[in-house]
Design an enzyme around this catalytic site. Structure first.
Site, PDB file in Angstrom:
ATOM      1  N   ASN A  11      10.088  54.980  10.342  1.00 21.72           N
ATOM      2  CA  ASN A  11      10.653  55.060   8.999  1.00 21.72           C
ATOM      3  C   ASN A  11       9.464  55.095   8.039  1.00 21.72           C
ATOM      4  O   ASN A  11       8.881  54.064   7.731  1.00 21.72           O
ATOM      5  CB  ASN A  11      11.545  53.839   8.759  1.00 21.72           C
ATOM      6  CG  ASN A  11      12.178  53.834   7.380  1.00 21.72           C
ATOM      7  OD1 ASN A  11      11.942  54.733   6.574  1.00 21.72           O
ATOM      8  ND2 ASN A  11      12.963  52.809   7.109  1.00 21.72           N
ATOM      9  N   ARG A  97      13.605  58.533  10.547  1.00 15.56           N
ATOM     10  CA  ARG A  97      14.551  58.435   9.438  1.00 15.56           C
ATOM     11  C   ARG A  97      14.150  59.467   8.384  1.00 15.56           C
ATOM     12  O   ARG A  97      12.999  59.485   7.934  1.00 15.56           O
ATOM     13  CB  ARG A  97      14.479  57.040   8.838  1.00 15.56           C
ATOM     14  CG  ARG A  97      15.444  56.874   7.705  1.00 15.56           C
ATOM     15  CD  ARG A  97      15.370  55.496   7.143  1.00 15.56           C
ATOM     16  NE  ARG A  97      16.393  55.338   6.138  1.00 15.56           N
ATOM     17  CZ  ARG A  97      16.594  54.213   5.483  1.00 15.56           C
ATOM     18  NH1 ARG A  97      15.859  53.157   5.765  1.00 15.56           N
ATOM     19  NH2 ARG A  97      17.530  54.134   4.574  1.00 15.56           N
ATOM     20  N   HIS A 185      21.895  55.911   2.474  1.00 17.53           N
ATOM     21  CA  HIS A 185      22.157  54.743   3.332  1.00 17.53           C
ATOM     22  C   HIS A 185      23.147  55.067   4.452  1.00 17.53           C
ATOM     23  O   HIS A 185      23.818  54.177   4.990  1.00 17.53           O
ATOM     24  CB  HIS A 185      22.706  53.531   2.530  1.00 17.53           C
ATOM     25  CG  HIS A 185      21.718  52.938   1.576  1.00 17.53           C
ATOM     26  ND1 HIS A 185      22.041  52.563   0.300  1.00 17.53           N
ATOM     27  CD2 HIS A 185      20.408  52.651   1.714  1.00 17.53           C
ATOM     28  CE1 HIS A 185      20.967  52.077  -0.306  1.00 17.53           C
ATOM     29  NE2 HIS A 185      19.954  52.118   0.538  1.00 17.53           N
ATOM     30  N   LEU A 213      23.842  45.974   0.213  1.00 19.00           N
ATOM     31  CA  LEU A 213      23.166  45.374  -0.945  1.00 19.00           C
ATOM     32  C   LEU A 213      21.791  44.882  -0.513  1.00 19.00           C
ATOM     33  O   LEU A 213      21.659  43.849   0.148  1.00 19.00           O
ATOM     34  CB  LEU A 213      24.000  44.208  -1.500  1.00 19.00           C
ATOM     35  CG  LEU A 213      25.474  44.522  -1.805  1.00 19.00           C
ATOM     36  CD1 LEU A 213      26.190  43.285  -2.321  1.00 19.00           C
ATOM     37  CD2 LEU A 213      25.601  45.683  -2.794  1.00 19.00           C
ATOM     38  N   GLY A 214      20.765  45.658  -0.861  1.00 15.66           N
ATOM     39  CA  GLY A 214      19.392  45.282  -0.524  1.00 15.66           C
ATOM     40  C   GLY A 214      18.507  45.601  -1.710  1.00 15.66           C
ATOM     41  O   GLY A 214      18.974  45.609  -2.855  1.00 15.66           O
ATOM     42  N   ARG A 245      15.572  50.017  -9.790  1.00 17.17           N
ATOM     43  CA  ARG A 245      16.225  51.258 -10.243  1.00 17.17           C
ATOM     44  C   ARG A 245      17.429  50.943 -11.123  1.00 17.17           C
ATOM     45  O   ARG A 245      18.129  49.955 -10.880  1.00 17.17           O
ATOM     46  CB  ARG A 245      16.688  52.082  -9.035  1.00 17.17           C
ATOM     47  CG  ARG A 245      15.546  52.723  -8.275  1.00 17.17           C
ATOM     48  CD  ARG A 245      16.025  53.407  -7.012  1.00 17.17           C
ATOM     49  NE  ARG A 245      15.513  52.742  -5.825  1.00 17.17           N
ATOM     50  CZ  ARG A 245      15.988  52.912  -4.600  1.00 17.17           C
ATOM     51  NH1 ARG A 245      16.996  53.730  -4.385  1.00 17.17           N
ATOM     52  NH2 ARG A 245      15.459  52.262  -3.587  1.00 17.17           N
ATOM     53  N   ASP A 287      13.257  40.850  -6.935  1.00 17.50           N
ATOM     54  CA  ASP A 287      13.677  40.168  -5.715  1.00 17.50           C
ATOM     55  C   ASP A 287      14.851  39.229  -6.010  1.00 17.50           C
ATOM     56  O   ASP A 287      14.710  38.271  -6.765  1.00 17.50           O
ATOM     57  CB  ASP A 287      12.471  39.382  -5.175  1.00 17.50           C
ATOM     58  CG  ASP A 287      12.719  38.864  -3.788  1.00 17.50           C
ATOM     59  OD1 ASP A 287      13.745  38.192  -3.571  1.00 17.50           O
ATOM     60  OD2 ASP A 287      11.873  39.135  -2.920  1.00 17.50           O
ATOM     61  N   GLY A 332      19.880  43.110   3.046  1.00 11.36           N
ATOM     62  CA  GLY A 332      19.196  41.860   2.675  1.00 11.36           C
ATOM     63  C   GLY A 332      20.008  40.905   1.812  1.00 11.36           C
ATOM     64  O   GLY A 332      20.163  39.725   2.154  1.00 11.36           O
ATOM     65  N   ILE A 333      20.558  41.385   0.710  1.00  9.15           N
ATOM     66  CA  ILE A 333      21.327  40.512  -0.188  1.00  9.15           C
ATOM     67  C   ILE A 333      22.707  40.248   0.410  1.00  9.15           C
ATOM     68  O   ILE A 333      23.169  39.106   0.476  1.00  9.15           O
ATOM     69  CB  ILE A 333      21.465  41.160  -1.587  1.00  9.15           C
ATOM     70  CG1 ILE A 333      20.082  41.405  -2.208  1.00  9.15           C
ATOM     71  CG2 ILE A 333      22.325  40.301  -2.489  1.00  9.15           C
ATOM     72  CD1 ILE A 333      20.105  42.255  -3.487  1.00  9.15           C
ATOM     73  N   GLY A 334      23.358  41.312   0.867  1.00  9.82           N
ATOM     74  CA  GLY A 334      24.723  41.189   1.408  1.00  9.82           C
ATOM     75  C   GLY A 334      24.797  40.268   2.618  1.00  9.82           C
ATOM     76  O   GLY A 334      25.770  39.542   2.799  1.00  9.82           O
ATOM     77  N   ASN A 336      22.482  37.819   3.376  1.00 11.80           N
ATOM     78  CA  ASN A 336      21.814  36.515   3.241  1.00 11.80           C
ATOM     79  C   ASN A 336      22.170  35.690   2.020  1.00 11.80           C
ATOM     80  O   ASN A 336      21.714  34.564   1.904  1.00 11.80           O
ATOM     81  CB  ASN A 336      20.288  36.724   3.231  1.00 11.80           C
ATOM     82  CG  ASN A 336      19.808  37.310   4.530  1.00 11.80           C
ATOM     83  OD1 ASN A 336      20.040  36.752   5.583  1.00 11.80           O
ATOM     84  ND2 ASN A 336      19.162  38.471   4.463  1.00 11.80           N
ATOM     85  N   GLU A 383      19.539  49.979  11.002  1.00 14.43           N
ATOM     86  CA  GLU A 383      19.357  51.435  10.908  1.00 14.43           C
ATOM     87  C   GLU A 383      18.467  51.952  12.038  1.00 14.43           C
ATOM     88  O   GLU A 383      18.673  53.043  12.559  1.00 14.43           O
ATOM     89  CB  GLU A 383      18.745  51.792   9.552  1.00 14.43           C
ATOM     90  CG  GLU A 383      19.736  51.613   8.416  1.00 14.43           C
ATOM     91  CD  GLU A 383      19.095  51.173   7.116  1.00 14.43           C
ATOM     92  OE1 GLU A 383      18.453  50.099   7.094  1.00 14.43           O
ATOM     93  OE2 GLU A 383      19.227  51.897   6.116  1.00 14.43           O
TER      94      GLU A 383
HETATM   95  P1  AMP Z   1      16.536  44.769   2.041  1.00 15.53           P
HETATM   96  O1  AMP Z   1      16.084  45.891   1.149  1.00 15.53           O
HETATM   97  O2  AMP Z   1      17.810  45.075   2.761  1.00 15.53           O
HETATM   98  O3  AMP Z   1      15.454  44.269   2.948  1.00 15.53           O
HETATM   99  O4  AMP Z   1      16.884  43.542   1.084  1.00 15.53           O
HETATM  100  C1  AMP Z   1      15.920  42.959   0.247  1.00 15.53           C
HETATM  101  C2  AMP Z   1      16.624  42.089  -0.791  1.00 15.53           C
HETATM  102  O5  AMP Z   1      17.359  41.051  -0.098  1.00 15.53           O
HETATM  103  C3  AMP Z   1      15.665  41.391  -1.740  1.00 15.53           C
HETATM  104  O6  AMP Z   1      16.157  41.478  -3.072  1.00 15.53           O
HETATM  105  C4  AMP Z   1      15.710  39.945  -1.257  1.00 15.53           C
HETATM  106  O7  AMP Z   1      15.467  39.014  -2.273  1.00 15.53           O
HETATM  107  C5  AMP Z   1      17.165  39.851  -0.813  1.00 15.53           C
HETATM  108  N1  AMP Z   1      17.361  38.660   0.020  1.00 15.53           N
HETATM  109  C6  AMP Z   1      16.890  38.423   1.260  1.00 15.53           C
HETATM  110  N2  AMP Z   1      17.223  37.162   1.645  1.00 15.53           N
HETATM  111  C7  AMP Z   1      17.922  36.612   0.609  1.00 15.53           C
HETATM  112  C8  AMP Z   1      18.551  35.345   0.390  1.00 15.53           C
HETATM  113  N3  AMP Z   1      18.528  34.381   1.319  1.00 15.53           N
HETATM  114  N4  AMP Z   1      19.167  35.146  -0.795  1.00 15.53           N
HETATM  115  C9  AMP Z   1      19.197  36.113  -1.737  1.00 15.53           C
HETATM  116  N5  AMP Z   1      18.638  37.316  -1.592  1.00 15.53           N
HETATM  117  C10 AMP Z   1      18.008  37.572  -0.426  1.00 15.53           C
END
Ligand code: AMP
Length: 402
Positions: A11, A97, A185, A213-214, A245, A287, A332-334, A336, A383
């Site tokens: 990737n 990718r 995505h 949601l990342g 963005r 972040d 990441g967000i979705g 965690n 992915e």
């Molecule tokens: P990704 O692009 O899928 O790797 O997601 C990255 C995003 O996930 C970033 O904004 C991180 O801050 C968020 N993230 C990862 N772990 C957590 C968590 N425990 N709580 C809130 N946001 C998180």
């Protein structure tokens, strides 16, 4: 003893090159992760990091001479490191990718000279990503001409959406030229859909809204395993606000900025892609984790705006496919953030969405509340695994023991 066949997944982004190596075990269709890692900081201070199957660090290297480092050198460094680290396996194929497959590519394809030319022709549609995705194919083609390569497209999953979901209200000649909604995505949505339907086959014909949601975020409406509509459109700027963005904004804003602030292309691109979203609203960070931990009111505002827009988009996408039977969070967000899932679900209470506080706080797959009208799930995306599976299926019979 004959060596086993391993698949390398690449990737390649603007400043990073991520990799994973999977082995297909002879007695199972499942794939096993052998190695993963990345080179980050390409163009500044390049750093190589690699982990083994147990996620423990295996190697690290930082280059201090940035001027003599080109992508070719870094890619070949990674490949040689992988080859020297694999004892029982040989890399027999590489899956890439690729962000854009244009109007016609609706499935993964073996990399040929003709395909490469077609993909280079799509660079104007994704100028910030596509050239970086394609560079490793050219380099590997030259240095390892016998290595099989497969291109997997982030747009492919969305290619068969109904025309109303793909068309902007623009003059037809622009639509015919390819100014339409592509969606991104797709590899994540495909993986999450398959994984969910493996566990819950009863949802196969239902209306599922998946929230990826990342750092980059989008939402997809899926019915019968197919994408029916998605929040990202022509570019990865559309839809939800993201780390840096904007997501959707009134196009009149762009006209205003050009006319009144004399903003040019580069400045606008920088504003829309790199200075907006969570970072722009909070003035603190892109972040989500940092924003959730902050006491600054602007951080809370950025989080609230994000959840407002996600909930609004979920309702819009449910309407696009005429129903809403399941909600899924991923990336990441979705995956965690229980707080974000809870804030979004609260905004959807009028649609019957309720989550269980206890399940949401844990690592549960099903986080639906007992009285929720719509089941709510958390499905970790993968992915890379999707690309490895596509690579194997495209190369079919050629994937026996090396
Ligand atoms: P990704 O692009 O899928 O790797 O997601 C990255 C995003 O996930 C970033 O904004 C991180 O801050 C968020 N993230 C990862 N772990 C957590 C968590 N425990 N709580 C809130 N946001 C998180």
């Amino acid at each position: 003893m004959a060596k086993k066949s391993a698949i390398l997944v690449l990737n390649a982004g603007s400043s990073s090159l991520k990799f994973s190596v999977f082995r297909q075990s002879s007695d199972s269709v499942e794939l096993e992760t052998l190695l993963s890692g990345q080179v980050s900081g390409i163009g500044s201070t390049a750093k190589f990091e690699a982990k083994g199957a147990d996620r423990r660090s295996l190697a690290e290297h930082v280059w201090d001479d940035k001027d003599s480092l080109c992508r070719d050198t870094l890619l070949l460094y990674v490949l040689r490191w992988i080859q020297s680290s694999l004892i029982d396996d040989d890399i027999v194929a590489v899956g890439h990718r690729v962000v854009h497959g244009g109007q016609s590519l609706d499935r993964p394809m073996p990399v040929t000279q003709d395909l490469l030319e077609e993909l280079y022709g799509l660079i104007p549609l994704a100028p910030l990503h596509q050239p970086h995705n394609l560079a490793p194919m050219r380099i590997l083609g030259k240095s390892y001409p016998d290595l099989e390569q497969v291109a997997c497209f982030d747009t492919a999953f969305h290619r068969n959406q109904p025309w109303v979901a793909r068309t902007f209200a623009l003059p037809q000649e622009l639509t015919n030229e390819g100014v339409c909604s592509y969606g991104f995505h797709g590899l994540s949505y495909e993986y999450v859909t398959k994984h969910l339907l493996d566990i819950r086959p009863d949802l196969a014909d239902k209306h599922i809204v998946i929230c990826h949601l990342g750092n980059g975020s989008s939402i997809c409406a899926v019915k019968g395993g197919r994408s029916m509509d998605t929040s990202m459109g022509f570019s990865a700027l559309d839809g939800l606000p993201m780390g840096t963005r904007t997501g959707s904004i009134d196009p009149g804003v762009i006209l205003y900025l050009m006319r009144e602030k004399q903003m040019g292309l580069d400045e606008l691109e920088d504003l829309l892609y790199r200075r907006s979203g969570l970072l722009g609203v909070s003035g603190l960070s892109n972040d989500m984790k940092i924003l959730q931990e902050s006491d600054e009111p602007q951080a809370a505002q950025a989080v609230e705006l994000f959840c407002f827009r996600v909930a609004k988009e979920i309702a819009a996408l449910a309407s696009s496919m005429g129903g809403f039977d399941a909600l899924v969070f991923t990336a990441g967000i979705g995956e965690n953030s229980p707080q974000i899932r809870s804030m979004i679900s609260e905004r959807l209470a009028w649609l019957g969405v309720k989550i269980s506080a206890e399940a949401n706080a844990g690592k549960a797959f099903d986080i639906s509340g007992v009285d929720s009208k719509v089941p709510v799930f958390v499905v970790p995306t993968n992915e890379e695994l999707m690309i490895a599976k596509h690579t194997i299926s495209v190369l079919g019979q050629r994937m026996g023991e090396a």
